[in-house]
Design an enzyme around this catalytic site. Sequence first.
Site, mmCIF file in Angstrom:
data_model
loop_
_atom_site.group_PDB
_atom_site.id
_atom_site.type_symbol
_atom_site.label_atom_id
_atom_site.label_comp_id
_atom_site.label_asym_id
_atom_site.label_seq_id
_atom_site.Cartn_x
_atom_site.Cartn_y
_atom_site.Cartn_z
ATOM 1 N N SER A 1 6.991 7.096 -4.077
ATOM 2 C CA SER A 1 5.960 8.095 -3.787
ATOM 3 C C SER A 1 4.953 7.549 -2.768
ATOM 4 O O SER A 1 4.448 8.306 -1.932
ATOM 5 C CB SER A 1 5.272 8.581 -5.066
ATOM 6 O OG SER A 1 4.438 7.574 -5.597
ATOM 7 N N ASN B 1 0.963 -4.960 0.885
ATOM 8 C CA ASN B 1 1.465 -4.427 -0.380
ATOM 9 C C ASN B 1 0.376 -3.572 -1.014
ATOM 10 O O ASN B 1 -0.812 -3.739 -0.710
ATOM 11 C CB ASN B 1 1.812 -5.596 -1.312
ATOM 12 C CG ASN B 1 2.342 -5.123 -2.661
ATOM 13 O OD1 ASN B 1 3.132 -4.178 -2.735
ATOM 14 N ND2 ASN B 1 1.905 -5.764 -3.742
ATOM 15 N N HIS C 1 -1.095 -2.515 -4.832
ATOM 16 C CA HIS C 1 -1.028 -2.889 -6.246
ATOM 17 C C HIS C 1 -1.965 -1.967 -7.024
ATOM 18 O O HIS C 1 -3.090 -1.721 -6.585
ATOM 19 C CB HIS C 1 -1.465 -4.352 -6.411
ATOM 20 C CG HIS C 1 -1.397 -4.822 -7.828
ATOM 21 N ND1 HIS C 1 -0.208 -5.165 -8.432
ATOM 22 C CD2 HIS C 1 -2.355 -4.968 -8.771
ATOM 23 C CE1 HIS C 1 -0.443 -5.514 -9.684
ATOM 24 N NE2 HIS C 1 -1.733 -5.404 -9.917
ATOM 25 N N VAL D 1 1.840 -14.227 -5.962
ATOM 26 C CA VAL D 1 1.963 -12.780 -6.200
ATOM 27 C C VAL D 1 0.587 -12.103 -6.324
ATOM 28 O O VAL D 1 -0.294 -12.593 -7.033
ATOM 29 C CB VAL D 1 2.804 -12.539 -7.475
ATOM 30 C CG1 VAL D 1 2.834 -11.070 -7.850
ATOM 31 C CG2 VAL D 1 4.216 -13.057 -7.268
ATOM 32 N N ALA E 1 -4.766 8.143 -6.180
ATOM 33 C CA ALA E 1 -5.672 7.325 -5.362
ATOM 34 C C ALA E 1 -4.884 6.421 -4.412
ATOM 35 O O ALA E 1 -5.267 6.224 -3.252
ATOM 36 C CB ALA E 1 -6.580 6.496 -6.265
HETATM 37 C C1 GRF Z 1 2.887 1.894 -7.455
HETATM 38 O O1 GRF Z 1 2.058 2.051 -8.554
HETATM 39 C C2 GRF Z 1 2.489 0.682 -6.669
HETATM 40 O O2 GRF Z 1 1.132 0.413 -6.707
HETATM 41 C C3 GRF Z 1 3.245 -0.417 -7.362
HETATM 42 O O3 GRF Z 1 4.466 0.162 -7.715
HETATM 43 C C4 GRF Z 1 4.318 1.572 -7.859
HETATM 44 C C5 GRF Z 1 5.326 2.202 -6.952
HETATM 45 O O4 GRF Z 1 5.361 3.592 -7.099
HETATM 46 N N1 GRF Z 1 3.353 -1.587 -6.509
HETATM 47 P P1 GRF Z 1 6.092 4.486 -6.023
HETATM 48 O O5 GRF Z 1 7.548 3.996 -5.969
HETATM 49 O O6 GRF Z 1 5.409 4.296 -4.736
HETATM 50 O O7 GRF Z 1 6.010 5.878 -6.527
#
Ligand code: GRF
Length: 320
Positions: free
Chosen positions: A16, A108, A110, A145, A174
Amino acid sequence: MAERARVAILISGRGSNMAALIYAARADDCPFEIALVTGDKPDAPGLSLAEAEGIDALRMDAKKVGASYWNELQNALDAAAIDTIALAGFMRIIPAEFVARWTGRMVNIHPSLLPDHRGLNTHESVLAAGDRVTGATVHIVSEAVDSGAILGQVSVAVLPGDTADTLATRVLIAEHQLYPRILSQFVARERDPEWIVAKVGTLALALPEARFKTSHGAPGWKVGSPSNDKFFAIMWLRHHGEESVAVLVKCGGQDEMAALIEADPALYFRPAYYGPSDWIGIRLDRPGVDWDHVAEWLQRSWSLCAPPRLTKLLRVADAF
Ligand code: GRF
């Protein structure tokens, strides 16, 4: 508009955040384009969406490929001329060597306010800690990490009665706002003249007896003693009809300059006024600048301009 940065997104799942980046990149003024989506699982649902949206999606299988996976990934990134990697739910520990190769060019997202709640099961950890506020963070990927420099954050309230799932859903909204905005700032920052001057300055001042001095108002760097010094690098900030932000360095002469410009006219140019005295322009406001190459040019120009007592020292040092 200027050339866009070519971004590869690495995913392992639904993608997503990948979708948020793809749709953000559709705006005319977005400074990045999504040139490739790939990952470690060939059946990650996000890959099908990327394909449906007309993006190159490469179905890699890290399990099957084994040890050569990272090399194959690197080859795919090279083939697509990628400038920046955006990890978006990429669930694989990245080897140090690969991280080093992409230093400062891999980001990345998180789902917490780092440095709090690194690692997996983030939302459970937020709830267990009784935090009233959580959020999301976009950061540079470093070897440890979830620990690289933070580029941007957004906070999200934790509501009474929240579960890990309800919290994840809200944080995800968000995330989708944050990631495209921060990635845009991140890739655009490399075109910002102030950022470029600071970067060139760091490399130039690392050379012996180098110091900052302006040349006709432009930032520059000289070498030598104050009574006998010479410029070895001068910034070119969109002067005289040449739109680029560039650094001027001394090259070996007019023939070399002509050959370099012919070989790579997007990178090199002959600057007005300075060109006749063997200064060559290297454009820096473009994606994927090879800063090691710029550092080599600065060192070469420094050697051509430094007084013999300094270049002799350097030659002696090189011999060891
Ligand atoms: C997200 O919550 C992101 O922050 C984390 O993994 C999840 C990935 O979700 N690293 P999506 O595949 O982008 O829907």
